[in-house]
Design an enzyme around this catalytic site. Sequence first.
Site, PDB file in Angstrom:
ATOM      1  N   ASP A   1       0.809  -1.209   0.000  1.00  0.00           N
ATOM      2  CA  ASP A   1       0.000   0.000   0.000  1.00  0.00           C
ATOM      3  C   ASP A   1       0.846   1.266   0.000  1.00  0.00           C
ATOM      4  OD1 ASP A   1      -2.609  -0.771  -0.208  1.00  0.00           O
ATOM      5  OD2 ASP A   1      -3.074  -0.613   1.926  1.00  0.00           O
TER       6      ASP A   1
ATOM      7  N   TYR B   1       6.856 -10.071   6.558  1.00  0.00           N
ATOM      8  CA  TYR B   1       6.666  -8.645   6.814  1.00  0.00           C
ATOM      9  C   TYR B   1       7.203  -8.298   8.194  1.00  0.00           C
ATOM     10  CZ  TYR B   1       3.690  -7.785   2.732  1.00  0.00           C
ATOM     11  OH  TYR B   1       3.219  -7.635   1.453  1.00  0.00           O
TER      12      TYR B   1
END
Length: 319
Positions: A64, A128
Site C-alpha cells: 500500500d 513482513y
Amino acid sequence: MGPAAGSVTARYLVYFQYLGTDFNGVAAVRGCQRAVGVQNYLEEAAKRLNSVVPVKFTISSRTDAGVHALCNAAHLDVQRRSGQPPFSPEVLAEALNAHLKHPAIRIVQAFRVPSDFHARHAATSRTYLYRLVTGCHRPDQLSVFERNRCWALRAGCLDVDAMREAAQHLLGTHDFSAFQSAGSPATSSVRTLRRASVSPDPGSPFVLAQENRLQFWNLEFESQSFLYRQVRRMTSVLVAVGLGALMPAQVKVILESRDPLGRHQARVAPAHGLFLKSVLYGSLAGGNPASVQREGKETSGWPKNLQLETSKPKTGGLE
C-alpha cells in the site's frame, strides 16, 4: 504480436527495495493521476533497455501507499533485437539503477529465470516486519530519521508477554476474514501463518544516547501469502493486547468471529511502520539474494529446476 524474427527474449527475476513514503503503493498508477507507484519508475527506467516489446514488471507482493520494502521481487521480459545477446543479470541491474529517477528505489539483484517463472505465483514465503516505538509522547520526540519508518506509541511500555501469547492464536491455518480489509481480490480468506514474533529491537542507530526513554520493537509475520492489510490489522490487535485493551484469549475470539468490522480488528496500524522484509522462492532454508551461490551451484533455497544466473560477478564459486 509474436516475437520478431531472430530476436531473443529473456526473463529476469529482480529484487528491489524502496522507501514507500512518496509512492501510492508499489503497483503502477495508470492514466493522468498525480499519484505514482514504484512500478511506474521501474518501467520508465526499463524503457532505456530498448526492448522490442515494452517491458512490464510483474510484482510479487503488492504494498500500500506508505509501506516500505527491504526486498520485494518482480519478473520482467526483455526482448532484444536480432543478433543482440540477452543482457547479463549484472548489466540489467546496473542499467535499471542507472536510469531510475527516484532516489528511494534501488535494484538489489537480478537473475535469469525460465520463461514460465512467475514472481507472484512461485513465491513460497513472504515475511513482513512491523516496527513500533514506545515512550514517544510527542511527535517531535522521535528522531527525524525514524519518522515515517515506525509507529510511535505514547505508551511507555507494552506487555510483550501478553502480545506473544496472543500471537500464538494466529499461528496455523485459519480463515482470516476478521483481519481482511474491503477491496481484497482474494477468492479465499484462508491463509497459513507460519510465524508471528514480537521482539525488542537493539536500538535505532538514529536515536541519540540521551533519548533512552524510547524502546523499539519488531513484529514479524511469515506466510506464503497475506490478505489485503492483514498484517496491519493483526499488528493493531496485538498492540491493543500490549496496551491492555484486549486479553490474549480475545484474539482467538476475534479470529473465529470472521467479522472484519469488529471494534478492535477494524483498526489498521499505520502504513509507515510496515516493511516487506523478504520474498523467497523454493525451500524456506534460503532463496534470498545473498544466499544464491555462483556458477549455477544449487542452494537449499532454490528448486532444482530453477536455473539461475546471478547478477553478481562469478568469483569461482507483497499488503
